[in-house]
Design an enzyme around this catalytic site. Sequence first.
Site, PDB file in Angstrom:
ATOM      1  CG  HIS A 170      -4.394  -2.244   6.330  1.00  0.00           C
ATOM      2  ND1 HIS A 170      -3.933  -1.181   6.131  1.00  0.00           N
ATOM      3  CD2 HIS A 170      -5.613  -2.394   6.254  1.00  0.00           C
ATOM      4  CE1 HIS A 170      -4.761  -0.074   5.654  1.00  0.00           C
ATOM      5  NE2 HIS A 170      -5.858  -1.035   5.707  1.00  0.00           N
ATOM      6  CE1 TYR A 222      -1.211  -0.390   2.471  1.00  0.00           C
ATOM      7  CE2 TYR A 222      -0.746  -2.448   1.521  1.00  0.00           C
ATOM      8  CZ  TYR A 222      -1.242  -1.480   2.726  1.00  0.00           C
ATOM      9  OH  TYR A 222      -1.067  -2.172   4.030  1.00  0.00           O
ATOM     10  CE  LYS A 281       0.198  -4.659   6.169  1.00  0.00           C
ATOM     11  NZ  LYS A 281       0.929  -3.477   6.256  1.00  0.00           N
ATOM     12  CG  ASN A 329       3.569  -3.125   9.014  1.00  0.00           C
ATOM     13  OD1 ASN A 329       3.011  -4.015   8.382  1.00  0.00           O
ATOM     14  ND2 ASN A 329       3.553  -1.924   8.879  1.00  0.00           N
ATOM     15  CD  GLU A 333      -8.263   0.884   4.052  1.00  0.00           C
ATOM     16  OE1 GLU A 333      -7.132   1.650   3.433  1.00  0.00           O
ATOM     17  OE2 GLU A 333      -8.332   0.410   4.988  1.00  0.00           O
TER      18      GLU A 333
HETATM   19  P1  ATP Z   1      -1.154   0.194   7.126  1.00  0.00           P
HETATM   20  O1  ATP Z   1      -1.710   1.372   6.080  1.00  0.00           O
HETATM   21  O2  ATP Z   1      -0.637  -0.983   6.528  1.00  0.00           O
HETATM   22  O3  ATP Z   1      -2.223  -0.208   8.334  1.00  0.00           O
HETATM   23  P2  ATP Z   1      -0.024   2.534   8.575  1.00  0.00           P
HETATM   24  O4  ATP Z   1      -1.143   3.225   8.195  1.00  0.00           O
HETATM   25  O5  ATP Z   1       0.663   2.204   9.914  1.00  0.00           O
HETATM   26  O6  ATP Z   1       0.021   0.903   8.030  1.00  0.00           O
HETATM   27  P3  ATP Z   1       1.369   3.684   6.177  1.00  0.00           P
HETATM   28  O7  ATP Z   1       2.018   4.908   6.389  1.00  0.00           O
HETATM   29  O8  ATP Z   1      -0.146   3.750   5.685  1.00  0.00           O
HETATM   30  O9  ATP Z   1       1.292   3.019   7.596  1.00  0.00           O
HETATM   31  O10 ATP Z   1       2.194   2.511   5.306  1.00  0.00           O
HETATM   32  C1  ATP Z   1       1.393   1.644   4.587  1.00  0.00           C
HETATM   33  C2  ATP Z   1       2.398   0.328   4.701  1.00  0.00           C
HETATM   34  O11 ATP Z   1       3.557   0.556   3.886  1.00  0.00           O
HETATM   35  C3  ATP Z   1       2.886   0.217   6.201  1.00  0.00           C
HETATM   36  O12 ATP Z   1       2.181  -0.663   6.892  1.00  0.00           O
HETATM   37  C4  ATP Z   1       4.243  -0.856   5.777  1.00  0.00           C
HETATM   38  O13 ATP Z   1       3.949  -2.125   5.296  1.00  0.00           O
HETATM   39  C5  ATP Z   1       4.641  -0.217   4.564  1.00  0.00           C
HETATM   40  N1  ATP Z   1       5.457   1.179   4.568  1.00  0.00           N
HETATM   41  C6  ATP Z   1       5.345   2.314   5.177  1.00  0.00           C
HETATM   42  N2  ATP Z   1       6.515   2.888   5.218  1.00  0.00           N
HETATM   43  C7  ATP Z   1       7.356   2.247   4.875  1.00  0.00           C
HETATM   44  C8  ATP Z   1       8.912   2.476   4.653  1.00  0.00           C
HETATM   45  N3  ATP Z   1       9.483   3.647   5.173  1.00  0.00           N
HETATM   46  N4  ATP Z   1       9.638   1.384   4.097  1.00  0.00           N
HETATM   47  C9  ATP Z   1       8.883   0.252   3.942  1.00  0.00           C
HETATM   48  N5  ATP Z   1       7.731  -0.178   4.152  1.00  0.00           N
HETATM   49  C10 ATP Z   1       6.968   1.209   4.417  1.00  0.00           C
HETATM   50 MG    MG Z   2      -2.045   3.261   6.262  1.00  0.00          MG
END
Ligand code: ATP
Ligand code: MG
Length: 139
Positions: free
Chosen positions: A117, A51, A11, A114, A128
């Site tokens: 992804h 997303y 990211k 974070n 994806e």
């Molecule tokens: P990713 O899809 O990016 O691999 P993930 O599967 O661990 O992450 P998801 O629930 O799919 O988590 O959320 C997608 C992304 O949205 C997260 O990686 C983070 O960058 C952002 N995100 C998720 N929850 C929050 C939150 N509560 N506040 C801010 N950003 C969030």
């Molecule tokens: Mg995810």
Amino acid sequence: MPIERTFAIIKPDAVAAGNAGQILAMIETAGFKILAMRKHQLSRAEAEGFYAVHKGKGFFAELVDFMTEGPVVLLALERENAIAKWREVMGATNPDKAEAGTVRKLYGTNIGRNASHGSDAPETAAFELSWFFRGSEMI
Ligand code: ATP
Ligand code: MG
């Protein structure tokens, strides 16, 4: 365990901080083959489409802002059990809760910023990967 493909993004926070190389080393050390890799600046439309599952959530706009603030590294990865394994190497979504030594613990800042992804299921991995790579680019 079957050989599987997954999709990963390094990211914008991790690319800007100069941590992409360390994360790529972790990927190779964990036994993934890098089938395709491209540095890319996401447009808002691409980030929103990618997303789309999170559309309507409170953090959606913040997520799109973040993902478009600078270049990312797009990756197609392959190994046994790749989807679960890459999520294990990344650690929990929230770096505070991620295990020591994971990508998000080492390089993430908070639940939004974070560092990486990873796809969460075979169907999302296929979607994806095809969102960003042609089949012939994954070699
Ligand atoms: P990713 O899809 O990016 O691999 P993930 O599967 O661990 O992450 P998801 O629930 O799919 O988590 O959320 C997608 C992304 O949205 C997260 O990686 C983070 O960058 C952002 N995100 C998720 N929850 C929050 C939150 N509560 N506040 C801010 N950003 C969030
Ligand atoms: Mg995810």
